[in-house]
Design an enzyme around this catalytic site. Structure first.
Site, PDB file in Angstrom:
ATOM      1  CG  HIS A 307      -6.077  64.973  76.378  1.00 36.04           C
ATOM      2  ND1 HIS A 307      -5.763  66.302  76.196  1.00 36.04           N
ATOM      3  CD2 HIS A 307      -5.367  64.282  75.453  1.00 36.04           C
ATOM      4  CE1 HIS A 307      -4.913  66.401  75.186  1.00 36.04           C
ATOM      5  NE2 HIS A 307      -4.640  65.200  74.709  1.00 36.04           N
ATOM      6  CG  ASP A 365      -2.395  57.577  73.289  1.00 34.80           C
ATOM      7  OD1 ASP A 365      -2.347  58.665  73.863  1.00 34.80           O
ATOM      8  OD2 ASP A 365      -1.742  57.317  72.260  1.00 34.80           O
TER       9      ASP A 365
HETATM   10  C1  SDX Z   1      -1.466  61.960  74.934  1.00 31.20           C
HETATM   11  O1  SDX Z   1      -1.116  66.878  75.410  1.00 31.20           O
HETATM   12  C2  SDX Z   1      -1.477  66.180  74.357  1.00 31.20           C
HETATM   13  O2  SDX Z   1      -2.035  66.696  73.436  1.00 31.20           O
HETATM   14  C3  SDX Z   1      -1.128  64.699  74.447  1.00 31.20           C
HETATM   15  C4  SDX Z   1      -1.634  63.847  73.294  1.00 31.20           C
HETATM   16  C5  SDX Z   1      -1.007  64.229  71.969  1.00 31.20           C
HETATM   17  O3  SDX Z   1      -1.600  63.933  70.938  1.00 31.20           O
HETATM   18  O4  SDX Z   1       0.154  64.748  72.003  1.00 31.20           O
HETATM   19  O5  SDX Z   1      -3.041  63.929  73.209  1.00 31.20           O
HETATM   20  C6  SDX Z   1      -1.280  62.363  73.513  1.00 31.20           C
HETATM   21  O6  SDX Z   1      -0.541  62.072  75.684  1.00 31.20           O
HETATM   22  C7  SDX Z   1      -2.819  61.509  75.386  1.00 31.20           C
HETATM   23  C8  SDX Z   1      -2.839  61.149  76.902  1.00 31.20           C
HETATM   24  C9  SDX Z   1      -2.301  59.719  77.036  1.00 31.20           C
HETATM   25  N1  SDX Z   1      -2.062  59.403  78.461  1.00 31.20           N
HETATM   26  C10 SDX Z   1      -2.835  58.488  79.096  1.00 31.20           C
HETATM   27  O7  SDX Z   1      -3.817  57.943  78.603  1.00 31.20           O
HETATM   28  C11 SDX Z   1      -2.345  58.159  80.494  1.00 31.20           C
HETATM   29  C12 SDX Z   1      -3.528  58.182  81.473  1.00 31.20           C
HETATM   30  N2  SDX Z   1      -3.974  59.581  81.610  1.00 31.20           N
HETATM   31  C13 SDX Z   1      -3.510  60.320  82.775  1.00 31.20           C
HETATM   32  O8  SDX Z   1      -2.168  60.059  83.096  1.00 31.20           O
HETATM   33  C14 SDX Z   1      -3.894  61.791  82.714  1.00 31.20           C
HETATM   34  O9  SDX Z   1      -5.203  61.841  82.365  1.00 31.20           O
HETATM   35  C15 SDX Z   1      -3.122  62.745  81.812  1.00 31.20           C
HETATM   36  C16 SDX Z   1      -1.666  62.719  82.104  1.00 31.20           C
HETATM   37  C17 SDX Z   1      -3.347  62.419  80.385  1.00 31.20           C
HETATM   38  C18 SDX Z   1      -3.666  64.151  82.057  1.00 31.20           C
HETATM   39  O10 SDX Z   1      -3.267  64.487  83.334  1.00 31.20           O
HETATM   40  P1  SDX Z   1      -3.790  65.838  84.006  1.00 31.20           P
HETATM   41  O11 SDX Z   1      -4.518  66.746  83.104  1.00 31.20           O
HETATM   42  O12 SDX Z   1      -2.633  66.372  84.776  1.00 31.20           O
HETATM   43  O13 SDX Z   1      -4.915  65.246  84.914  1.00 31.20           O
HETATM   44  P2  SDX Z   1      -4.945  65.476  86.417  1.00 31.20           P
HETATM   45  O14 SDX Z   1      -3.776  64.781  87.001  1.00 31.20           O
HETATM   46  O15 SDX Z   1      -5.140  66.927  86.667  1.00 31.20           O
HETATM   47  O16 SDX Z   1      -6.277  64.651  86.781  1.00 31.20           O
HETATM   48  C19 SDX Z   1      -7.400  65.268  87.357  1.00 31.20           C
HETATM   49  C20 SDX Z   1      -8.036  64.174  88.191  1.00 31.20           C
HETATM   50  C21 SDX Z   1      -7.075  63.651  89.280  1.00 31.20           C
HETATM   51  O17 SDX Z   1      -7.892  63.193  90.317  1.00 31.20           O
HETATM   52  P3  SDX Z   1      -8.187  64.207  91.593  1.00 31.20           P
HETATM   53  O18 SDX Z   1      -6.814  64.604  92.133  1.00 31.20           O
HETATM   54  O19 SDX Z   1      -8.966  65.369  91.015  1.00 31.20           O
HETATM   55  O20 SDX Z   1      -8.984  63.354  92.555  1.00 31.20           O
HETATM   56  O21 SDX Z   1      -8.352  63.046  87.368  1.00 31.20           O
HETATM   57  C22 SDX Z   1      -7.603  61.932  87.822  1.00 31.20           C
HETATM   58  C23 SDX Z   1      -6.451  62.462  88.631  1.00 31.20           C
HETATM   59  O22 SDX Z   1      -6.005  61.504  89.584  1.00 31.20           O
HETATM   60  N3  SDX Z   1      -7.154  61.215  86.629  1.00 31.20           N
HETATM   61  C24 SDX Z   1      -7.236  59.891  86.473  1.00 31.20           C
HETATM   62  C25 SDX Z   1      -6.768  59.641  85.178  1.00 31.20           C
HETATM   63  N4  SDX Z   1      -6.399  60.794  84.610  1.00 31.20           N
HETATM   64  C26 SDX Z   1      -6.632  61.776  85.511  1.00 31.20           C
HETATM   65  N5  SDX Z   1      -7.660  58.903  87.298  1.00 31.20           N
HETATM   66  C27 SDX Z   1      -7.606  57.638  86.790  1.00 31.20           C
HETATM   67  N6  SDX Z   1      -7.174  57.312  85.562  1.00 31.20           N
HETATM   68  C28 SDX Z   1      -6.739  58.294  84.721  1.00 31.20           C
HETATM   69  N7  SDX Z   1      -6.307  57.973  83.526  1.00 31.20           N
END
Ligand code: SDX
Length: 430
Positions: A307, A365
Protein backbone atom coordinates in the site's frame (compact mmCIF):
# COMPACT_ATOMS: atom_id res chain seq x y z
CA UNK A 1 6.58 31.86 18.02
CA UNK A 2 5.17 30.41 14.82
CA UNK A 3 6.78 27.25 13.53
CA UNK A 4 8.79 27.69 10.34
CA UNK A 5 11.35 25.72 8.33
CA UNK A 6 14.20 27.57 6.63
CA UNK A 7 15.22 26.54 3.14
CA UNK A 8 18.70 27.70 2.21
CA UNK A 9 19.99 27.74 -1.34
CA UNK A 10 23.69 27.05 -0.78
CA UNK A 11 24.41 28.17 -4.35
CA UNK A 12 23.16 31.73 -3.78
CA UNK A 13 22.99 31.82 0.03
CA UNK A 14 19.36 32.96 -0.30
CA UNK A 15 17.00 31.71 2.42
CA UNK A 16 13.25 31.26 2.67
CA UNK A 17 11.28 30.89 5.90
CA UNK A 18 8.41 28.49 5.11
CA UNK A 19 5.42 28.39 7.49
CA UNK A 20 4.63 24.99 9.01
CA UNK A 21 0.95 24.10 9.51
CA UNK A 22 -0.19 21.54 12.09
CA UNK A 23 -3.39 19.51 11.68
CA UNK A 24 -5.53 17.69 14.24
CA UNK A 25 -3.38 14.59 13.73
CA UNK A 26 -0.60 13.54 11.38
CA UNK A 27 2.67 15.01 10.20
CA UNK A 28 2.74 18.83 9.91
CA UNK A 29 3.07 20.35 6.42
CA UNK A 30 5.50 22.90 5.04
CA UNK A 31 3.88 25.66 2.98
CA UNK A 32 6.30 26.07 0.03
CA UNK A 33 3.96 28.30 -2.03
CA UNK A 34 6.47 31.20 -1.89
CA UNK A 35 9.37 29.01 -3.05
CA UNK A 36 9.18 29.88 -6.75
CA UNK A 37 8.74 33.62 -6.17
CA UNK A 38 11.52 33.85 -3.53
CA UNK A 39 14.05 31.22 -4.63
CA UNK A 40 12.98 30.65 -8.25
CA UNK A 41 12.43 26.92 -7.71
CA UNK A 42 9.69 24.27 -7.80
CA UNK A 43 9.45 21.18 -5.63
CA UNK A 44 9.29 17.70 -7.16
CA UNK A 45 7.61 14.64 -5.60
CA UNK A 46 6.77 11.95 -8.21
CA UNK A 47 3.52 10.21 -7.27
CA UNK A 48 2.86 12.95 -4.69
CA UNK A 49 4.10 10.55 -1.99
CA UNK A 50 4.72 13.32 0.57
CA UNK A 51 2.67 16.16 -0.92
CA UNK A 52 -0.51 17.34 0.77
CA UNK A 53 -2.93 18.49 -1.95
CA UNK A 54 -5.51 20.04 0.37
CA UNK A 55 -6.83 20.54 3.86
CA UNK A 56 -9.53 17.97 4.63
CA UNK A 57 -11.74 17.06 7.60
CA UNK A 58 -13.25 13.89 6.16
CA UNK A 59 -10.78 11.03 6.70
CA UNK A 60 -7.55 10.60 8.63
CA UNK A 61 -5.25 7.62 8.23
CA UNK A 62 -1.93 6.76 9.82
CA UNK A 63 -0.03 4.21 7.73
CA UNK A 64 2.47 3.34 10.45
CA UNK A 65 -0.09 2.85 13.24
CA UNK A 66 -2.81 1.36 10.99
CA UNK A 67 -5.34 4.03 12.02
CA UNK A 68 -8.37 5.01 9.87
CA UNK A 69 -10.90 7.61 11.08
CA UNK A 70 -13.94 8.97 9.25
CA UNK A 71 -14.91 12.38 10.69
CA UNK A 72 -13.06 11.27 13.84
CA UNK A 73 -14.83 7.90 14.25
CA UNK A 74 -12.52 4.83 14.14
CA UNK A 75 -13.24 2.48 11.24
CA UNK A 76 -13.45 -0.41 13.71
CA UNK A 77 -16.42 1.24 15.50
CA UNK A 78 -18.17 2.21 12.27
CA UNK A 79 -17.65 -1.32 10.90
CA UNK A 80 -19.04 -2.83 14.10
CA UNK A 81 -21.97 -0.48 14.83
CA UNK A 82 -22.93 1.57 11.76
CA UNK A 83 -24.35 0.94 8.28
CA UNK A 84 -23.08 2.07 4.90
CA UNK A 85 -25.93 4.55 4.45
CA UNK A 86 -25.27 6.08 7.88
CA UNK A 87 -21.56 6.35 6.98
CA UNK A 88 -22.65 8.12 3.76
CA UNK A 89 -24.46 10.72 5.89
CA UNK A 90 -21.43 11.04 8.19
CA UNK A 91 -18.97 11.54 5.31
CA UNK A 92 -21.24 14.08 3.60
CA UNK A 93 -22.32 16.17 6.58
CA UNK A 94 -19.63 15.56 9.21
CA UNK A 95 -21.88 14.22 11.98
CA UNK A 96 -23.75 10.99 12.69
CA UNK A 97 -27.46 11.57 11.93
CA UNK A 98 -30.24 11.59 14.50
CA UNK A 99 -33.03 9.12 13.74
CA UNK A 100 -35.09 11.93 12.20
CA UNK A 101 -32.16 13.15 10.09
CA UNK A 102 -31.47 9.58 8.93
CA UNK A 103 -35.10 8.96 7.94
CA UNK A 104 -35.18 12.31 6.08
CA UNK A 105 -31.93 11.42 4.29
CA UNK A 106 -33.30 8.04 3.21
CA UNK A 107 -36.56 9.61 2.03
CA UNK A 108 -34.65 12.15 -0.07
CA UNK A 109 -32.55 9.40 -1.62
CA UNK A 110 -35.73 7.47 -2.42
CA UNK A 111 -36.97 10.51 -4.33
CA UNK A 112 -33.96 10.09 -6.62
CA UNK A 113 -33.71 6.35 -6.95
CA UNK A 114 -34.62 6.14 -10.59
CA UNK A 115 -32.48 6.71 -13.67
CA UNK A 116 -33.87 8.14 -16.93
CA UNK A 117 -35.41 5.31 -18.93
CA UNK A 118 -33.24 6.30 -21.91
CA UNK A 119 -30.12 5.44 -19.88
CA UNK A 120 -31.02 1.79 -20.41
CA UNK A 121 -30.19 2.25 -24.12
CA UNK A 122 -26.54 2.97 -23.29
CA UNK A 123 -26.18 -0.57 -21.89
CA UNK A 124 -27.45 -2.17 -25.09
CA UNK A 125 -24.51 -0.63 -26.94
CA UNK A 126 -22.14 -2.87 -24.96
CA UNK A 127 -21.46 -6.52 -25.74
CA UNK A 128 -22.86 -8.83 -23.04
CA UNK A 129 -19.29 -9.64 -22.00
CA UNK A 130 -18.05 -6.03 -21.91
CA UNK A 131 -16.16 -5.33 -18.69
CA UNK A 132 -18.69 -3.84 -16.23
CA UNK A 133 -16.25 -1.04 -15.36
CA UNK A 134 -16.30 0.03 -19.02
CA UNK A 135 -20.11 0.14 -18.77
CA UNK A 136 -20.02 2.08 -15.48
CA UNK A 137 -17.73 4.66 -17.07
CA UNK A 138 -20.11 5.02 -20.00
CA UNK A 139 -23.38 5.32 -18.10
CA UNK A 140 -22.03 7.50 -15.27
CA UNK A 141 -20.56 9.82 -17.89
CA UNK A 142 -23.93 9.79 -19.66
CA UNK A 143 -25.58 10.89 -16.40
CA UNK A 144 -23.77 14.22 -16.81
CA UNK A 145 -25.91 14.78 -19.94
CA UNK A 146 -29.09 14.60 -17.87
CA UNK A 147 -27.82 16.97 -15.17
CA UNK A 148 -25.81 19.70 -16.79
CA UNK A 149 -27.60 22.85 -17.88
CA UNK A 150 -29.94 22.85 -14.86
CA UNK A 151 -27.16 22.54 -12.28
CA UNK A 152 -25.63 25.62 -10.67
CA UNK A 153 -22.22 24.66 -9.26
CA UNK A 154 -22.28 27.84 -7.15
CA UNK A 155 -25.49 26.83 -5.39
CA UNK A 156 -24.85 24.68 -2.28
CA UNK A 157 -28.35 23.22 -2.58
CA UNK A 158 -27.60 22.05 -6.13
CA UNK A 159 -24.31 20.56 -4.96
CA UNK A 160 -26.09 18.72 -2.15
CA UNK A 161 -28.72 17.49 -4.64
CA UNK A 162 -25.91 16.18 -6.87
CA UNK A 163 -24.48 14.22 -3.93
CA UNK A 164 -27.85 12.63 -3.22
CA UNK A 165 -28.34 11.78 -6.90
CA UNK A 166 -24.93 10.03 -6.99
CA UNK A 167 -25.63 7.98 -3.86
CA UNK A 168 -29.12 7.02 -5.03
CA UNK A 169 -28.25 6.19 -8.64
CA UNK A 170 -24.88 4.44 -8.42
CA UNK A 171 -26.35 1.18 -7.04
CA UNK A 172 -28.96 1.16 -9.82
CA UNK A 173 -26.38 1.65 -12.56
CA UNK A 174 -24.04 -0.91 -10.98
CA UNK A 175 -26.78 -3.56 -10.77
CA UNK A 176 -27.81 -2.82 -14.36
CA UNK A 177 -24.23 -3.60 -15.49
CA UNK A 178 -24.58 -7.06 -14.00
CA UNK A 179 -28.08 -7.59 -15.42
CA UNK A 180 -26.85 -6.60 -18.88
CA UNK A 181 -23.99 -9.11 -18.64
CA UNK A 182 -26.35 -12.00 -17.80
CA UNK A 183 -29.13 -10.95 -20.16
CA UNK A 184 -31.72 -10.50 -17.41
CA UNK A 185 -34.30 -7.68 -17.35
CA UNK A 186 -33.26 -4.63 -15.32
CA UNK A 187 -34.84 -4.40 -11.88
CA UNK A 188 -36.12 -1.10 -10.47
CA UNK A 189 -35.03 0.26 -7.11
CA UNK A 190 -37.54 -0.18 -4.27
CA UNK A 191 -38.33 2.30 -1.51
CA UNK A 192 -39.37 -0.44 0.92
CA UNK A 193 -35.92 -2.09 0.93
CA UNK A 194 -32.85 -0.84 2.82
CA UNK A 195 -29.78 0.12 0.79
CA UNK A 196 -27.97 -3.24 0.63
CA UNK A 197 -31.13 -5.34 0.37
CA UNK A 198 -32.31 -3.04 -2.42
CA UNK A 199 -29.01 -3.42 -4.27
CA UNK A 200 -29.00 -7.22 -3.94
CA UNK A 201 -32.62 -7.30 -5.14
CA UNK A 202 -31.68 -5.24 -8.22
CA UNK A 203 -28.79 -7.63 -8.80
CA UNK A 204 -30.39 -11.01 -8.26
CA UNK A 205 -34.20 -10.84 -8.35
CA UNK A 206 -35.86 -12.14 -11.54
CA UNK A 207 -39.44 -11.74 -12.82
CA UNK A 208 -40.38 -15.19 -11.55
CA UNK A 209 -39.32 -14.55 -7.96
CA UNK A 210 -37.94 -11.98 -5.56
CA UNK A 211 -34.45 -12.37 -4.09
CA UNK A 212 -34.30 -13.02 -0.34
CA UNK A 213 -30.74 -12.27 0.80
CA UNK A 214 -29.46 -13.94 3.95
CA UNK A 215 -28.83 -11.64 6.92
CA UNK A 216 -25.16 -12.62 6.95
CA UNK A 217 -24.80 -11.75 3.25
CA UNK A 218 -26.38 -8.34 3.81
CA UNK A 219 -24.10 -7.72 6.79
CA UNK A 220 -20.98 -8.80 4.89
CA UNK A 221 -21.78 -6.59 1.89
CA UNK A 222 -22.69 -3.62 4.09
CA UNK A 223 -19.34 -4.06 5.85
CA UNK A 224 -17.47 -4.25 2.55
CA UNK A 225 -19.13 -0.99 1.44
CA UNK A 226 -18.28 0.76 4.74
CA UNK A 227 -14.65 -0.30 4.49
CA UNK A 228 -14.33 1.08 0.95
CA UNK A 229 -16.33 4.31 1.42
CA UNK A 230 -13.46 6.79 1.63
CA UNK A 231 -9.73 6.74 2.01
CA UNK A 232 -8.26 10.26 2.12
CA UNK A 233 -6.48 11.50 -1.02
CA UNK A 234 -6.00 8.20 -2.90
CA UNK A 235 -5.49 8.16 -6.66
CA UNK A 236 -9.16 8.11 -7.69
CA UNK A 237 -10.20 10.73 -5.12
CA UNK A 238 -7.34 12.97 -6.23
CA UNK A 239 -8.57 12.58 -9.82
CA UNK A 240 -12.08 13.62 -8.82
CA UNK A 241 -10.68 16.65 -6.98
CA UNK A 242 -8.47 17.67 -9.92
CA UNK A 243 -11.33 17.36 -12.42
CA UNK A 244 -13.59 19.20 -9.97
CA UNK A 245 -11.02 21.99 -9.56
CA UNK A 246 -11.60 22.79 -13.26
CA UNK A 247 -15.32 23.13 -12.38
CA UNK A 248 -16.22 20.16 -14.56
CA UNK A 249 -19.66 18.57 -14.32
CA UNK A 250 -19.64 16.56 -11.03
CA UNK A 251 -21.05 13.43 -12.69
CA UNK A 252 -18.14 13.65 -15.16
CA UNK A 253 -15.76 14.08 -12.19
CA UNK A 254 -17.14 10.91 -10.58
CA UNK A 255 -16.65 9.17 -13.93
CA UNK A 256 -12.99 10.24 -13.85
CA UNK A 257 -12.77 8.64 -10.41
CA UNK A 258 -14.22 5.39 -11.77
CA UNK A 259 -11.69 5.45 -14.60
CA UNK A 260 -8.80 5.80 -12.13
CA UNK A 261 -10.12 3.21 -9.70
CA UNK A 262 -10.19 0.62 -12.51
CA UNK A 263 -6.38 0.50 -12.50
CA UNK A 264 -5.10 -2.84 -11.14
CA UNK A 265 -2.68 -0.97 -8.86
CA UNK A 266 -5.70 0.69 -7.25
CA UNK A 267 -9.29 -0.54 -7.13
CA UNK A 268 -8.79 -3.14 -9.84
CA UNK A 269 -6.72 -5.12 -7.33
CA UNK A 270 -9.69 -6.96 -5.79
CA UNK A 271 -10.51 -8.53 -9.15
CA UNK A 272 -6.79 -9.16 -9.75
CA UNK A 273 -6.52 -10.93 -6.37
CA UNK A 274 -9.20 -13.47 -7.30
CA UNK A 275 -7.65 -13.99 -10.73
CA UNK A 276 -4.26 -14.49 -9.05
CA UNK A 277 -5.67 -16.98 -6.48
CA UNK A 278 -7.30 -18.83 -9.38
CA UNK A 279 -3.99 -18.85 -11.28
CA UNK A 280 -2.15 -20.18 -8.20
CA UNK A 281 -4.78 -22.90 -8.12
CA UNK A 282 -3.16 -24.95 -5.35
CA UNK A 283 -1.28 -24.17 -2.14
CA UNK A 284 1.74 -26.12 -3.43
CA UNK A 285 2.16 -23.54 -6.22
CA UNK A 286 2.48 -20.57 -3.83
CA UNK A 287 6.32 -20.58 -3.59
CA UNK A 288 6.72 -20.06 -7.34
CA UNK A 289 4.36 -17.06 -7.26
CA UNK A 290 6.18 -15.59 -4.26
CA UNK A 291 9.43 -15.98 -6.22
CA UNK A 292 7.90 -14.20 -9.23
CA UNK A 293 6.69 -11.33 -6.99
CA UNK A 294 10.28 -10.89 -5.74
CA UNK A 295 11.87 -11.16 -9.19
CA UNK A 296 12.70 -7.66 -10.49
CA UNK A 297 12.75 -9.03 -14.03
CA UNK A 298 9.15 -10.18 -13.63
CA UNK A 299 6.39 -7.52 -13.66
CA UNK A 300 4.22 -9.82 -11.52
CA UNK A 301 3.24 -8.34 -8.17
CA UNK A 302 1.35 -10.05 -5.38
CA UNK A 303 -2.10 -8.52 -5.84
CA UNK A 304 -3.69 -7.43 -2.57
CA UNK A 305 -0.32 -6.81 -0.93
CA UNK A 306 1.35 -3.49 -0.25
CA UNK A 307 0.00 0.00 0.00
CA UNK A 308 1.24 3.49 -0.77
CA UNK A 309 0.43 4.63 2.78
CA UNK A 310 -0.12 1.63 5.04
CA UNK A 311 3.32 0.35 5.97
CA UNK A 312 1.68 -1.80 8.60
CA UNK A 313 -1.51 -3.85 8.46
CA UNK A 314 -4.36 -2.11 6.59
CA UNK A 315 -6.94 -1.83 9.43
CA UNK A 316 -9.65 -2.57 6.90
CA UNK A 317 -7.94 -5.86 6.00
CA UNK A 318 -8.01 -6.97 9.63
CA UNK A 319 -11.76 -6.26 9.87
CA UNK A 320 -12.68 -7.80 6.53
CA UNK A 321 -10.46 -10.86 7.12
CA UNK A 322 -12.66 -11.89 10.06
CA UNK A 323 -15.86 -11.24 8.08
CA UNK A 324 -14.43 -13.41 5.32
CA UNK A 325 -14.00 -16.34 7.66
CA UNK A 326 -17.44 -15.87 9.25
CA UNK A 327 -19.16 -15.67 5.88
CA UNK A 328 -17.44 -18.69 4.39
CA UNK A 329 -18.28 -20.71 7.51
CA UNK A 330 -21.95 -19.72 7.22
CA UNK A 331 -22.37 -19.70 3.45
CA UNK A 332 -21.80 -23.11 1.91
CA UNK A 333 -19.61 -22.15 -0.99
CA UNK A 334 -17.19 -23.83 -3.28
CA UNK A 335 -14.77 -21.01 -2.64
CA UNK A 336 -13.27 -22.44 0.55
CA UNK A 337 -10.23 -23.60 -1.46
CA UNK A 338 -9.67 -20.00 -2.59
CA UNK A 339 -9.74 -18.80 1.01
CA UNK A 340 -7.38 -21.62 1.96
CA UNK A 341 -4.94 -20.47 -0.74
CA UNK A 342 -5.37 -16.83 0.43
CA UNK A 343 -4.65 -17.79 4.06
CA UNK A 344 -1.61 -19.86 3.08
CA UNK A 345 -0.32 -17.08 0.80
CA UNK A 346 -0.74 -14.52 3.58
CA UNK A 347 1.07 -16.74 6.08
CA UNK A 348 3.99 -17.46 3.75
CA UNK A 349 4.37 -13.84 2.57
CA UNK A 350 4.29 -12.41 6.09
CA UNK A 351 7.23 -14.65 7.06
CA UNK A 352 9.26 -13.80 3.97
CA UNK A 353 12.08 -11.23 4.45
CA UNK A 354 11.30 -9.56 1.10
CA UNK A 355 7.81 -8.61 2.29
CA UNK A 356 8.87 -7.91 5.86
CA UNK A 357 11.69 -5.55 4.80
CA UNK A 358 9.36 -3.68 2.44
CA UNK A 359 6.49 -3.65 4.96
CA UNK A 360 4.18 -5.30 2.44
CA UNK A 361 1.01 -6.47 4.20
CA UNK A 362 -2.34 -7.64 2.86
CA UNK A 363 -4.55 -4.64 2.03
CA UNK A 364 -8.33 -4.43 2.00
CA UNK A 365 -8.49 -5.77 -1.56
CA UNK A 366 -6.85 -9.04 -0.56
CA UNK A 367 -10.03 -10.20 1.16
CA UNK A 368 -12.85 -8.13 -0.33
CA UNK A 369 -12.89 -10.20 -3.51
CA UNK A 370 -13.40 -13.43 -1.55
CA UNK A 371 -16.43 -11.94 0.25
CA UNK A 372 -17.93 -10.78 -3.06
CA UNK A 373 -17.37 -14.19 -4.61
CA UNK A 374 -19.07 -15.86 -1.63
CA UNK A 375 -22.05 -13.54 -2.26
CA UNK A 376 -22.29 -14.79 -5.83
CA UNK A 377 -21.05 -11.53 -7.35
CA UNK A 378 -18.89 -12.29 -10.41
CA UNK A 379 -15.22 -11.30 -10.36
CA UNK A 380 -15.66 -8.80 -13.19
CA UNK A 381 -18.07 -6.84 -10.94
CA UNK A 382 -15.63 -6.41 -8.03
CA UNK A 383 -14.24 -3.03 -9.01
CA UNK A 384 -17.77 -1.86 -9.81
CA UNK A 385 -18.60 -2.73 -6.18
CA UNK A 386 -15.56 -0.74 -5.06
CA UNK A 387 -16.65 2.25 -7.18
CA UNK A 388 -20.18 1.94 -5.74
CA UNK A 389 -18.78 2.09 -2.20
CA UNK A 390 -16.26 4.85 -2.95
CA UNK A 391 -18.75 7.09 -4.78
CA UNK A 392 -19.76 8.65 -1.44
CA UNK A 393 -16.10 9.36 -0.64
CA UNK A 394 -15.55 10.94 -4.02
CA UNK A 395 -18.63 13.18 -3.84
CA UNK A 396 -17.94 14.12 -0.20
CA UNK A 397 -14.40 15.18 -1.12
CA UNK A 398 -15.76 17.04 -4.16
CA UNK A 399 -18.24 18.93 -1.94
CA UNK A 400 -15.45 19.79 0.52
CA UNK A 401 -13.25 21.04 -2.31
CA UNK A 402 -16.05 23.19 -3.81
CA UNK A 403 -16.54 24.85 -0.39
CA UNK A 404 -12.79 25.27 0.28
CA UNK A 405 -11.76 28.95 0.66
CA UNK A 406 -8.46 27.96 -1.02
CA UNK A 407 -10.37 26.58 -4.04
CA UNK A 408 -8.40 27.02 -7.27
CA UNK A 409 -7.76 24.97 -10.40
CA UNK A 410 -5.12 22.30 -9.87
CA UNK A 411 -2.03 22.79 -12.02
CA UNK A 412 1.15 20.87 -11.05
CA UNK A 413 4.49 21.97 -12.56
CA UNK A 414 7.40 19.86 -13.91
CA UNK A 415 11.17 19.55 -14.23
CA UNK A 416 11.80 19.88 -18.00
CA UNK A 417 14.50 17.46 -19.15
CA UNK A 418 13.77 17.56 -22.88
CA UNK A 419 15.68 18.97 -25.89
CA UNK A 420 17.23 22.45 -25.84
CA UNK A 421 15.68 25.11 -28.13
CA UNK A 422 16.39 24.29 -31.80
CA UNK A 423 15.18 25.42 -35.28
CA UNK A 424 12.80 23.54 -37.55
CA UNK A 425 14.48 21.66 -40.43
CA UNK A 426 12.45 21.15 -43.64
CA UNK A 427 11.95 17.45 -44.46
CA UNK A 428 14.17 17.60 -47.56
CA UNK A 429 17.07 18.80 -45.37
CA UNK A 430 16.82 16.11 -42.59
C1 SDX B 1 -5.89 0.40 -3.03
O1 SDX B 1 -4.17 4.90 -1.89
C2 SDX B 1 -5.17 4.24 -1.34
O2 SDX B 1 -5.62 4.57 -0.29
C3 SDX B 1 -5.65 3.06 -2.17
C4 SDX B 1 -6.73 2.21 -1.51
C5 SDX B 1 -8.02 2.98 -1.30
O3 SDX B 1 -8.80 2.58 -0.44
O4 SDX B 1 -8.26 3.94 -2.10
O5 SDX B 1 -6.26 1.69 -0.29
C6 SDX B 1 -7.10 1.01 -2.40
O6 SDX B 1 -5.54 0.81 -4.10
C7 SDX B 1 -5.13 -0.64 -2.27
C8 SDX B 1 -3.89 -1.14 -3.07
C9 SDX B 1 -4.39 -2.21 -4.05
N1 SDX B 1 -3.31 -2.56 -5.00
C10 SDX B 1 -2.73 -3.78 -4.96
O7 SDX B 1 -2.96 -4.63 -4.11
C11 SDX B 1 -1.77 -4.03 -6.11
C12 SDX B 1 -0.47 -4.63 -5.58
N2 SDX B 1 0.23 -3.59 -4.80
C13 SDX B 1 1.30 -2.86 -5.47
O8 SDX B 1 1.01 -2.56 -6.81
C14 SDX B 1 1.82 -1.70 -4.63
O9 SDX B 1 2.01 -2.18 -3.37
C15 SDX B 1 1.02 -0.41 -4.53
C16 SDX B 1 0.73 0.16 -5.88
C17 SDX B 1 -0.26 -0.63 -3.81
C18 SDX B 1 1.84 0.58 -3.72
O10 SDX B 1 2.92 0.91 -4.52
P1 SDX B 1 4.10 1.81 -3.94
O11 SDX B 1 3.84 2.42 -2.63
O12 SDX B 1 4.51 2.70 -5.07
O13 SDX B 1 5.15 0.69 -3.63
P2 SDX B 1 6.55 0.71 -4.21
O14 SDX B 1 6.43 0.52 -5.67
O15 SDX B 1 7.27 1.90 -3.67
O16 SDX B 1 7.12 -0.64 -3.55
C19 SDX B 1 8.22 -0.64 -2.68
C20 SDX B 1 8.87 -1.99 -2.90
C21 SDX B 1 9.33 -2.17 -4.37
O17 SDX B 1 10.41 -3.05 -4.32
P3 SDX B 1 11.94 -2.42 -4.32
O18 SDX B 1 12.03 -1.54 -5.56
O19 SDX B 1 12.06 -1.65 -3.02
O20 SDX B 1 12.84 -3.64 -4.38
O21 SDX B 1 7.93 -3.04 -2.65
C22 SDX B 1 7.73 -3.77 -3.85
C23 SDX B 1 8.18 -2.89 -4.98
O22 SDX B 1 8.58 -3.67 -6.11
N3 SDX B 1 6.31 -4.08 -3.91
C24 SDX B 1 5.81 -5.28 -4.22
C25 SDX B 1 4.42 -5.15 -4.10
N4 SDX B 1 4.12 -3.89 -3.76
C26 SDX B 1 5.29 -3.22 -3.65
N5 SDX B 1 6.41 -6.44 -4.58
C27 SDX B 1 5.57 -7.49 -4.82
N6 SDX B 1 4.23 -7.46 -4.72
C28 SDX B 1 3.62 -6.29 -4.37
N7 SDX B 1 2.31 -6.25 -4.29
Amino acid sequence: MSHTVTITDNKTGKQLECPVHEGTYGDPVIDTSALNKELGMFTIDPGFGITASCRSSITYLDGEKGILLHRGYPIEQLAGQSTYLEVCYLLLYGELPTETEYDQFRAELNERNMVHEHLERFYSGYRYDAHPMAMMIGVTGALSSYYHEAMDLDDPLDRDLTAKRIIAKMPIMAAHCYKHSVGHPFVYSRDDLAYVENFLNMMFSVPMRDYEPSAIAVKALDLMLILHADHEQNASTSTVRLAGSAEANPFACITAGIVTLWGRAHGGANEAVLNMLGEIGDIKNIPQFIARAKDKEDSFRLMGFGHRVYKNFDPRAIIIRKACHDLLEAVDTVDQPLLDIAMALEEIALKDDYFIERKLYPNVDFYSGIILKALGIPTSMYTVMFSLARSVGWISQWLEMMEDPDFRIGRPRQLYIGAEKRDYVPIDKR
